[in-house]
Design an enzyme around this catalytic site. Structure first.
Site, short mmCIF file in Angstrom:
data_model
loop_
_atom_site.label_atom_id
_atom_site.label_comp_id
_atom_site.label_asym_id
_atom_site.label_seq_id
_atom_site.Cartn_x
_atom_site.Cartn_y
_atom_site.Cartn_z
N SER A 1 45.78 17.64 -26.35
CA SER A 1 44.93 18.78 -26.73
C SER A 1 45.56 20.05 -26.18
CB SER A 1 43.53 18.62 -26.14
OG SER A 1 42.80 19.84 -26.26
N TYR B 1 38.20 16.47 -19.05
CA TYR B 1 38.95 16.42 -20.32
C TYR B 1 40.30 17.12 -20.15
CZ TYR B 1 39.74 16.87 -25.38
OH TYR B 1 40.27 16.81 -26.66
P1 NDP Z 1 36.13 11.86 -33.12
O1 NDP Z 1 35.10 11.69 -32.05
O2 NDP Z 1 35.75 12.48 -34.39
O3 NDP Z 1 36.82 10.44 -33.40
C1 NDP Z 1 37.30 9.72 -32.29
C2 NDP Z 1 38.03 8.48 -32.77
O4 NDP Z 1 38.51 7.80 -31.60
C3 NDP Z 1 37.13 7.54 -33.52
O5 NDP Z 1 37.86 6.85 -34.51
C4 NDP Z 1 36.67 6.59 -32.41
O6 NDP Z 1 36.38 5.28 -32.87
C5 NDP Z 1 37.93 6.52 -31.56
N1 NDP Z 1 37.56 6.13 -30.20
C6 NDP Z 1 36.83 6.84 -29.31
N2 NDP Z 1 36.63 6.11 -28.20
C7 NDP Z 1 37.25 4.91 -28.43
C8 NDP Z 1 37.38 3.74 -27.67
N3 NDP Z 1 36.82 3.59 -26.45
N4 NDP Z 1 38.09 2.71 -28.19
C9 NDP Z 1 38.64 2.81 -29.42
N5 NDP Z 1 38.53 3.89 -30.19
C10 NDP Z 1 37.83 4.94 -29.70
O7 NDP Z 1 37.31 12.68 -32.40
P2 NDP Z 1 38.48 13.59 -33.02
O8 NDP Z 1 38.98 13.01 -34.27
O9 NDP Z 1 38.01 14.99 -33.01
O10 NDP Z 1 39.55 13.47 -31.86
C11 NDP Z 1 40.63 12.57 -31.92
C12 NDP Z 1 41.62 12.90 -30.82
O11 NDP Z 1 42.01 14.27 -30.94
C13 NDP Z 1 41.05 12.74 -29.40
O12 NDP Z 1 42.05 12.26 -28.53
C14 NDP Z 1 40.67 14.17 -29.03
O13 NDP Z 1 40.66 14.38 -27.63
C15 NDP Z 1 41.78 14.94 -29.72
N6 NDP Z 1 41.47 16.34 -29.98
C16 NDP Z 1 40.47 16.70 -30.83
C17 NDP Z 1 40.20 18.03 -31.06
C18 NDP Z 1 39.11 18.49 -31.98
O14 NDP Z 1 38.81 19.72 -31.95
N7 NDP Z 1 38.52 17.65 -32.81
C19 NDP Z 1 40.98 19.08 -30.40
C20 NDP Z 1 42.02 18.60 -29.54
C21 NDP Z 1 42.25 17.28 -29.35
P3 NDP Z 1 34.88 4.70 -32.92
O15 NDP Z 1 34.00 5.75 -33.51
O16 NDP Z 1 35.03 3.47 -33.75
O17 NDP Z 1 34.52 4.39 -31.51
#
Ligand code: NDP
Length: 237
Positions: free
Chosen positions: A132, A146
């Site tokens: 991030s 975070y």
């Molecule tokens: P979402 O919350 O929309 O999606 C998260 C994804 O990660 C889901 O597919 C979820 O699966 C999976 N996930 C979360 N926890 C687990 C776990 N314990 N085990 C397996 N899978 C898991 O998040 P984003 O798409 O927004 O974010 C994705 C990545 O991008 C993250 O690393 C986040 O920190 C990073 N990011 C996002 C930003 C944003 O503004 N959106 C900005 C900067 C970085 P499930 O629902 O099946 O648990």
């Protein structure tokens, strides 16, 4: 497009948001994609059916399950570690177990998955972790854990690039700014504050992040490793 035809790709955390866009991108370009999910089984099943990819339940908070999943995937051409969570609020009030779970998902799983993948990865293998811009800049209170986790990924990439470079394996961090997903919807209450930090005053789209991941995984990026790649509308500038 089929530059990933025949390539084996594992995406940790692919059921929703940025991860789902990454799954779609690799599947569209011909890769054999497996992705993990934890809580969103229906979304995972739907995405697997849509893309012809394989969804597997693996909780990134469970270190041994993550290691086993990577090992059982065999020699991967590309590993993408996308799964990540945020815990927001007063650091003095937060449950340490909740913070440790964040560190498990956001730091320990990427580290152990990367090392495990490299055991079997062929020359030319690619490891990409979603960090991030908050690894560089944290302009608001309540998100220290975070920020810690995303800064830690910078050390992960710099260090493992040294370990795996001689084998032709690259490792890079993609650092998004605000991206329109369930975790950070563009119409959420933080919209105006976030956009005030940015030069391009909108949320990014998951597909834009997937495009950067695909470039890093592709044939043009073999000399790119140990580096942070920010895609943030100048949030961190
Ligand atoms: P979402 O919350 O929309 O999606 C998260 C994804 O990660 C889901 O597919 C979820 O699966 C999976 N996930 C979360 N926890 C687990 C776990 N314990 N085990 C397996 N899978 C898991 O998040 P984003 O798409 O927004 O974010 C994705 C990545 O991008 C993250 O690393 C986040 O920190 C990073 N990011 C996002 C930003 C944003 O503004 N959106 C900005 C900067 C970085 P499930 O629902 O099946 O648990």
């Amino acid at each position: 497009m089929s530059i990933f035809q025949g390539k084996s790709v594992l995406v940790l955390g692919g059921s929703r948001g940025i991860g789902a866009a990454i799954v779609r991108r690799f599947a569209t370009e011909g890769a054999a994609v497996t992705f993990t999910y934890a809580g969103s089984r229906a979304a995972a099943d739907q995405l697997a059916a849509e893309t012809g990819s394989t969804a597997v339940l693996t909780d990134s908070a469970n270190r041994d399950a993550v290691i086993a999943r990577v090992r059982e995937s065999g020699p991967l051409d590309v590993l993408v570690v996308n799964a990540g969570i945020g815990v927001f609020g007063d650091a003095l009030e937060q449950d340490p177990d909740v913070i440790d779970r964040l560190f498990q998902i956001n730091i320990q799983a990427p580290y152990h998955a990367s090392v495990e993948a490299a055991r079997q990865m062929p020359e030319g293998g690619r490891i990409i972790v979603i960090g991030s811009v908050n690894g560089d800049r944290m302009p608001v209170p309540g998100m220290a854990s975070y920020a810690v986790s995303k800064s830690a990924l910078q050390g992960l990439a710099r260090g493992l690039a040294r370990d795996f470079g001689p084998r032709g394996i690259t490792i890079n961090i993609v650092q998004p700014g605000p991206i329109d997903t369930d975790a950070n919807p563009e119409n959420g209450p933080m919209k105006d504050l976030m956009h005030s930090f940015m030069a391009i005053k909108r949320h990014g789209r998951p597909e834009e992040v997937a495009g950067m991941v695909a470039w890093l995984a592709g044939p043009e990026a073999g000399f790119v490793t140990g580096a942070m790649h920010t895609i943030d509308g100048a949030f961190g500038a």
